[in-house]
Every structure is written in structure tokens, then in C-alpha cells.
Design a protein around this motif. Structure first.
Motif, PDB file in Angstrom:
ATOM      1  N   ALA A   3       0.822  -1.203   0.000  1.00 10.60           N
ATOM      2  CA  ALA A   3       0.000   0.000   0.000  1.00 10.60           C
ATOM      3  C   ALA A   3       0.848   1.242   0.000  1.00 10.60           C
ATOM      4  N   ALA A   6       1.728   1.982  -3.539  1.00  2.00           N
ATOM      5  CA  ALA A   6       0.678   2.000  -4.544  1.00  2.00           C
ATOM      6  C   ALA A   6       0.486   3.405  -5.077  1.00  2.00           C
ATOM      7  N   HIS A  10      -5.307   4.419  -7.696  1.00  2.00           N
ATOM      8  CA  HIS A  10      -5.608   3.009  -7.872  1.00  2.00           C
ATOM      9  C   HIS A  10      -6.313   2.411  -6.674  1.00  2.00           C
ATOM     10  N   GLY A  11      -6.720   3.221  -5.722  1.00  2.00           N
ATOM     11  CA  GLY A  11      -7.393   2.710  -4.531  1.00  2.00           C
ATOM     12  C   GLY A  11      -8.868   3.016  -4.551  1.00  2.00           C
ATOM     13  N   CYS A 195      -5.549  -1.198   4.396  1.00  3.89           N
ATOM     14  CA  CYS A 195      -5.405  -2.164   3.322  1.00  3.89           C
ATOM     15  C   CYS A 195      -3.963  -2.221   2.829  1.00  3.89           C
ATOM     16  N   TYR A 199      -3.169  -4.557  -5.303  1.00  2.00           N
ATOM     17  CA  TYR A 199      -4.451  -3.976  -5.691  1.00  2.00           C
ATOM     18  C   TYR A 199      -4.972  -4.649  -6.961  1.00  2.00           C
ATOM     19  N   ARG A 201      -7.501  -4.459  -9.960  1.00  2.00           N
ATOM     20  CA  ARG A 201      -8.321  -3.470 -10.662  1.00  2.00           C
ATOM     21  C   ARG A 201      -9.741  -3.967 -10.921  1.00  2.00           C
ATOM     22  N   ARG A 204     -11.453  -3.841  -7.636  1.00  2.00           N
ATOM     23  CA  ARG A 204     -11.201  -2.533  -7.031  1.00  2.00           C
ATOM     24  C   ARG A 204     -10.971  -2.682  -5.529  1.00  2.00           C
ATOM     25  N   SER A 205     -10.119  -3.629  -5.170  1.00  2.00           N
ATOM     26  CA  SER A 205      -9.824  -3.859  -3.761  1.00  2.00           C
ATOM     27  C   SER A 205      -8.419  -4.430  -3.612  1.00  2.00           C
ATOM     28  N   TYR A 206      -7.890  -4.328  -2.399  1.00  2.00           N
ATOM     29  CA  TYR A 206      -6.599  -4.925  -2.068  1.00  2.00           C
ATOM     30  C   TYR A 206      -6.811  -6.349  -1.558  1.00  2.00           C
TER      31      TYR A 206
END
Length: 227
Positions: A3, A6, A10-11, A195, A199, A201, A204-206
């Protein structure tokens, strides 16, 4: 990717499954967190990605737990955290309600649990990023054992904590004991959670969560400089 590394944009504010998996099991853990007793043993790091304790790091002795008080602000100078703290509860799915989507620089405290400085692990959660920029705990995975954490409280004191462990808990190996349980019973402890991991895409989560553990090592009146 961690994280802390990152890229902004993108989060997704710890929404959806990334946030839900983090707090999976809180319904069962609620009573233990609330009374500060905890049921787990000290976490081990053999089945998780972890920073752990670097060799040669000497940590200060723990301070006896102090009378609880509501947290107002948290500071972690080494990673640039200086943020207000707001109390949060559990939602209908048993997850801690995250800070508002409109307040990505605010930290949430599980208000039904231990108060920072009191016996037991107090839980503080924050977003790692938004769709456009880093959020309050963007740099959390860069924390290392020995780092100082300061929590300003409503009684006019600052509870001083020292980080003793940094873990990255993957979704597949998530364990509530390791995330929420006391590392050593009888201590006043702190958990800083966000998180992490990779990641995705599509969802849309880690795929993991960063869990920083700290323990009480001092207290002082607000306004007095720490050592």
C-alpha cells in the motif's frame, strides 16, 4: 504492491470486500475487544508476510495501563501521520464502519473496544488511498518496530506507544487472533490497520491488510514535548 508504494488513483477507500475481509470475525471478537481481555496468544509471523522486528532493535519496557480516555488525535511522525480520530461502530455486516468517504484523512477508532492507554488492544483504522490521492494511512506499511505513536486523549494527556510488530495479513490467511488479540496479556496496546498487498483493478480492492502493533511506553500532559 504494498500500500505504501501504490500509486494514487488506484485505490478505493477501503470499500467493499477489502474492508469487509479485514473485520471478518469482529462479531465473535466483540466482547473480548470491548472488555480488553482478548483470547488469542501473541501473534506469530510464520504464515504471513511480515516485517517483524529487525535484528538489533531495542524496544523500551512497557508502561502500566492508564485510565482510559477517548482518543482525539493520532500522530506517527516518522511516516507523516497527524490526524483527528473519530469513534466508529459496527455496521450490519459486523465490520467496523470506516471513516466517511469524504474524510480520507481521518482515523476511525472502534469505540466499543479498548480506549488507547487502557488495558487491551485499541483498534484504529484508516483508508490507504482514494481514487485520486493518498489517504491517512498511505505510509503505514513503512512503519518499523521502534517507531513512536502518540495519541492525544480527551483527559488532556498524550498516550505514547512504541511499534513492536508490522504484519501484512493476506485475505486467505486472515486470522482475527493475530489482528485483534493482545500480543502480551495485561498490556495497553494499539492496532493501526489499513489495506495492503496487491491492488486488483477488477474487484477494485486490495488482497491483504497491514496491521501495525504497538504498546504503551509512556504518558505525558498535552503540550509537553515527548522525549
Amino acid at each position: 504492491m504494498p500500500a505504501a508504494d501504490a500509486p494514487a488513483g488506484h485505490g478505493r477507500l477501503l470499500a467493499g470486500t477489502a474492508w469487509a475481509v479485514l473485520f471478518l470475525g469482529l462479531w465473535g471478537w466483540g466482547r473480548d475487544i470491548t472488555d480488553g481481555s482478548g483470547a488469542g496468544s501473541a501473534p506469530t509471523t510464520g504464515d504471513i508476510a511480515a516485517v517483524g522486528r529487525p535484528l538489533g532493535v531495542l524496544l523500551p519496557p512497557p508502561h502500566e495501563p492508564i485510565e482510559g480516555a477517548t482518543p482525539l488525535r493520532i500522530e506517527v511522525p516518522s511516516i507523516g501521520v497527524d490526524a483527528p480520530v473519530v469513534a466508529r461502530g459496527l455496521d450490519e455486516d459486523g465490520a467496523i464502519e470506516p471513516p466517511s468517504f469524504d474524510a480520507p484523512r481521518v482515523v476511525g477508532w472502534y469505540g466499543a473496544g479498548a480506549e488507547p492507554g487502557a488495558k487491551g488492544p485499541a483498534l484504529l483504522v484508516g483508508h490507504v488511498d482514494t481514487e485520486t490521492r493518498p489517504a491517512v494511512f498511505y505510509g503505514l506499511s513503512a512503519a518499523r518496530p521502534g517507531v513512536r505513536v502518540e495519541v492525544t486523549r480527551t483527559d488532556g494527556t498524550v498516550a505514547e506507544f512504541t511499534v513492536d510488530d508490522v504484519q501484512v495479513l493476506t485475505r486467505e490467511r486472515f486470522n482475527a487472533d493475530k489482528a485483534y488479540g493482545p500480543r502480551k496479556k495485561g498490556r495497553a496496546e494499539l492496532r493501526l490497520i489499513t489495506c495492503g498487498g496487491t491492488y486488483d483493478r477488477a474487484s477494485r480492492s486490495y488482497d491483504a491488510n497491514v496491521v501495525v502493533s504497538a504498546y504503551l511506553t509512556g504518558e505525558r500532559p498535552k503540550g509537553n514535548s515527548g522525549s
